[in-house]
Design a protein around this motif. Structure first.
Motif, mmCIF file in Angstrom:
data_model
loop_
_atom_site.group_PDB
_atom_site.id
_atom_site.type_symbol
_atom_site.label_atom_id
_atom_site.label_comp_id
_atom_site.label_asym_id
_atom_site.label_seq_id
_atom_site.Cartn_x
_atom_site.Cartn_y
_atom_site.Cartn_z
ATOM 1 N N PHE A 358 0.817 -1.215 0.000
ATOM 2 C CA PHE A 358 0.000 0.000 0.000
ATOM 3 C C PHE A 358 0.851 1.265 0.000
ATOM 4 N N LYS A 359 1.994 1.169 -0.688
ATOM 5 C CA LYS A 359 2.826 2.351 -0.890
ATOM 6 C C LYS A 359 3.097 2.534 -2.386
ATOM 7 N N ALA A 360 3.548 3.732 -2.760
ATOM 8 C CA ALA A 360 3.692 4.105 -4.168
ATOM 9 C C ALA A 360 4.817 3.332 -4.862
ATOM 10 N N PHE A 361 4.725 3.277 -6.179
ATOM 11 C CA PHE A 361 5.643 2.471 -6.987
ATOM 12 C C PHE A 361 7.089 2.932 -6.913
ATOM 13 N N TYR A 362 7.311 4.221 -6.625
ATOM 14 C CA TYR A 362 8.668 4.776 -6.692
ATOM 15 C C TYR A 362 9.462 4.607 -5.399
ATOM 16 N N MET A 363 8.873 4.002 -4.371
ATOM 17 C CA MET A 363 9.570 3.866 -3.088
ATOM 18 C C MET A 363 10.542 2.700 -3.115
ATOM 19 N N ARG A 364 11.712 2.901 -2.526
ATOM 20 C CA ARG A 364 12.793 1.917 -2.623
ATOM 21 C C ARG A 364 12.469 0.635 -1.875
ATOM 22 N N LEU A 365 12.595 -0.483 -2.578
ATOM 23 C CA LEU A 365 12.340 -1.788 -1.999
ATOM 24 C C LEU A 365 13.467 -2.160 -1.041
ATOM 25 N N ASN A 366 13.089 -2.564 0.172
ATOM 26 C CA ASN A 366 14.089 -2.994 1.152
ATOM 27 C C ASN A 366 14.597 -4.393 0.831
ATOM 28 N N ASP A 367 15.652 -4.801 1.505
ATOM 29 C CA ASP A 367 16.287 -6.092 1.213
ATOM 30 C C ASP A 367 15.374 -7.275 1.507
ATOM 31 N N ASP A 368 14.343 -7.072 2.345
ATOM 32 C CA ASP A 368 13.429 -8.177 2.636
ATOM 33 C C ASP A 368 12.432 -8.429 1.512
ATOM 34 N N ASN A 369 12.438 -7.548 0.505
ATOM 35 C CA ASN A 369 11.524 -7.641 -0.641
ATOM 36 C C ASN A 369 10.048 -7.569 -0.246
ATOM 37 N N GLU A 370 9.789 -7.149 0.972
ATOM 38 C CA GLU A 370 8.409 -7.050 1.449
ATOM 39 C C GLU A 370 8.033 -5.631 1.860
ATOM 40 N N THR A 371 9.024 -4.878 2.269
ATOM 41 C CA THR A 371 8.771 -3.514 2.733
ATOM 42 C C THR A 371 9.543 -2.517 1.888
ATOM 43 N N VAL A 372 9.150 -1.258 1.983
ATOM 44 C CA VAL A 372 9.834 -0.191 1.264
ATOM 45 C C VAL A 372 10.368 0.830 2.264
ATOM 46 N N ALA A 373 11.382 1.576 1.841
ATOM 47 C CA ALA A 373 12.039 2.573 2.698
ATOM 48 C C ALA A 373 11.200 3.843 2.729
ATOM 49 N N ALA A 374 10.054 3.717 3.375
ATOM 50 C CA ALA A 374 9.115 4.831 3.474
ATOM 51 C C ALA A 374 8.947 5.224 4.929
ATOM 52 N N MET A 375 8.517 6.449 5.152
ATOM 53 C CA MET A 375 8.277 6.912 6.521
ATOM 54 C C MET A 375 7.054 7.821 6.557
ATOM 55 N N ASP A 376 6.331 7.733 7.668
ATOM 56 C CA ASP A 376 5.265 8.682 7.986
ATOM 57 C C ASP A 376 5.600 9.314 9.326
ATOM 58 N N LEU A 377 5.442 10.614 9.414
ATOM 59 C CA LEU A 377 5.586 11.291 10.702
ATOM 60 C C LEU A 377 4.188 11.529 11.255
ATOM 61 N N ILE A 378 3.906 10.945 12.408
ATOM 62 C CA ILE A 378 2.616 11.178 13.053
ATOM 63 C C ILE A 378 2.852 12.020 14.309
ATOM 64 N N VAL A 379 1.956 12.959 14.535
ATOM 65 C CA VAL A 379 2.141 13.913 15.622
ATOM 66 C C VAL A 379 0.907 13.918 16.527
ATOM 67 N N PRO A 380 1.102 14.274 17.798
ATOM 68 C CA PRO A 380 -0.035 14.283 18.735
ATOM 69 C C PRO A 380 -1.149 15.219 18.271
ATOM 70 N N GLY A 381 -2.359 14.691 18.295
ATOM 71 C CA GLY A 381 -3.518 15.516 17.987
ATOM 72 C C GLY A 381 -3.904 15.575 16.528
ATOM 73 N N SER A 382 -2.987 15.233 15.623
ATOM 74 C CA SER A 382 -3.280 15.366 14.191
ATOM 75 C C SER A 382 -3.040 14.100 13.392
ATOM 76 N N GLY A 383 -2.302 13.163 13.939
ATOM 77 C CA GLY A 383 -1.991 11.960 13.177
ATOM 78 C C GLY A 383 -0.909 12.217 12.144
ATOM 79 N N GLU A 384 -1.065 11.601 10.959
ATOM 80 C CA GLU A 384 -0.026 11.736 9.935
ATOM 81 C C GLU A 384 0.087 13.187 9.457
ATOM 82 N N LEU A 385 1.303 13.694 9.502
ATOM 83 C CA LEU A 385 1.564 15.063 9.056
ATOM 84 C C LEU A 385 2.463 15.081 7.828
#
Length: 461
Positions: A358-385
């Motif tokens: 459930f991440k975009a096609f351009y995100m770098r595939l990690n060595d496990d071939n299952e996850t991508v090198a993506a990040m979300d910053l979530i903050v108190p009160g607002s969630g994903e920012l």
């Protein structure tokens, strides 16, 4: 003529001096022999109290001046350190520059946000929206200052584009074709070769792909402009037209990307706390109690917490908390999950290494071939920012990923060229500007931080 802002900057200089002010009447409280006008001249958040008396030759006319009227005031500045306001203006002359009709909607009383959305062209005259849009202006300046001070190149990416950068297909179409008489091909498909751009195009959902092209030359670049999503989502957090900040940096990996996002957020918040004390105090008092404390805590935090998506799900499952949406290793985080994590760690949290499904096609595939090198910053009160990733620089891996998602190579041939011709690692993120303004003001509806919001079935003004 002088601005109210100038009086606040050097009040001692103007004490007992005559000045001329021009502004708009917010409230007029008239009595038998004197009256008080709340005047706002637009130069700052604060209103100024003007005291007028029966000695003025047009006293009776002044008593009838209505909210919204444009005035010119000639008067004496009187410093009032023991009063609520630091000074007032003793009027010597009050001149009506522009009358306001009796049915002026913005009266000196509390209005609902829903009512003010209907009158979006007038709502900047209220305290709440004056504060919101002043902070929005300052936050935009802070964003540019942060990147310019680090020698980033500001890239203006196109608003009309032939590619869907997110792969979600939620684009507004742009065409000059006659909707009542569409040209057709032999296969009875719309013949876009007859259209203005001779191809199917739409309004951009992101400037990221073009920013990557600049990063491969300029090293560090950023975009800051409007983006559009034809997503029929009528929520407090979604708009059809919004602004995005998208930096892109060559040679940066995911860890560098997270540090950049953290540094930028702290910089913007610090800037607003310093440059907009009156507005932030207003929000803290009337919109979100404890807002300043929350934001100060962000700035003073040594380093935001980091954990993988897998670690986050494990923590949620082992927490003993009963969630309406069961946390799953192969699913996104819900609002209640984000709220738990920020409360658990008592601050902002980076969630990284997400399942590729459930991440975009351009995100770098990690060595496990299952996850991508993506990040979300979530903050108190607002969630994903903030959401971002390291980009996939390996051409073969990117092509395979595009094939899995049925993304046509021909549509992104230029993007693939960036990998063919010396493409190094890059990383970047997207920050929805309106989400940021909601977070720093405490305003909980995106419609109230956009001057003229565009949402499903709403394109007024």
């Amino acid at each position: 003529m002088i601005r109210v802002r100038d009086l606040y900057k050097d009040l001692a200089k103007y004490d007992s001096k005559e000045v001329v002010l021009k502004g708009w009447l917010r409230n007029n409280r008239s009595q038998k022999e004197f009256g008080f006008i709340d005047l706002n001249d637009g130069s700052c958040f604060e209103t100024t109290q003007v005291v007028y008396g029966i000695a003025l030759e047009n006293f009776k006319e002044i008593q009838k001046y209505r909210a919204g009227s444009g005035l010119e005031i000639k008067g004496k500045v009187l410093v009032t350190p023991n009063n609520k306001q630091p000074f007032e203006i003793q009027a010597l002359e009050v001149k009506l520059l522009a009358d306001s009709a009796e049915d002026y909607p913005i009266q000196p009383k509390r209005h609902t946000k829903e009512f003010l959305r209907v009158h979006a062209h007038l709502r900047p005259r209220t305290n709440l929206f004056s504060a919101v849009f002043r902070v929005r202006s300052l936050a935009a300046h802070a964003i540019h200052s942060f990147f310019q001070e680090q020698d980033f190149i500001y890239c203006h990416t196109p608003l009309i584009t032939g590619n869907d950068g997110e792969g979600a297909g939620e684009m507004f179409k742009v065409t000059t074709l006659d909707m009542d008489n569409l040209p057709r091909t032999d296969k009875n498909e719309i013949d876009y070769k007859k259209d203005f751009f001779a191809k199917k195009v739409g309004l951009t959902v992101t400037g990221q792909l073009e920013a990557e092209a600049f990063a491969q030359s300029m090293r560090a670049t950023y975009t800051f402009g409007p983006t559009f999503r034809a997503e029929n989502s009528n929520t407090q957090r979604h708009a059809s037209e919004f602004w995005m900040i998208e930096p892109e940096v060559a040679f940066n990996e995911l860890a560098d990307n997270m540090k950049l996002a953290e540094d930028m957020l702290k910089y913007v918040i610090s800037y607003l706390l310093e440059k907009a004390p009156s507005e932030m105090t207003f929000f803290n008092k009337f919109v979100e109690k404890g807002l300043i404390e929350k934001l100060t805590k962000i700035v003073e935090c040594d380093k935001f917490k980091e954990l993988t998506h897998k670690e986050a799900i494990t923590l949620l499952l082992e927490s003993g908390e009963k969630f309406a949406n069961l946390p799953k290793y192969d699913d996104d985080l819900s609002t209640e999950h984000e709220k738990f994590l920020t409360k658990h760690f008592n601050g902002p949290v980076f969630v990284k290494d997400w399942p590729k499904e459930f991440k975009a096609f351009y995100m770098r595939l990690n060595d496990d071939n299952e996850t991508v090198a993506a990040m979300d910053l979530i903050v108190p009160g607002s969630g994903e920012l903030i959401g971002g990733s390291q980009r996939e620089e390996r051409l073969d891996v990117l092509l395979k990923r595009m094939k899995e998602l049925d993304i046509e190579e021909a549509d992104l041939d230029w993007y693939l060229d960036l990998r063919r011709f010396g493409g190094v690692k890059t990383s970047g993120f997207g920050l929805g500007f309106e989400r940021l303004i909601m977070y720093v003001t405490g305003v909980d509806n995106i419609r109230d931080v956009v001057p003229f919001p565009r949402t499903p079935k709403n394109a007024s003004f």
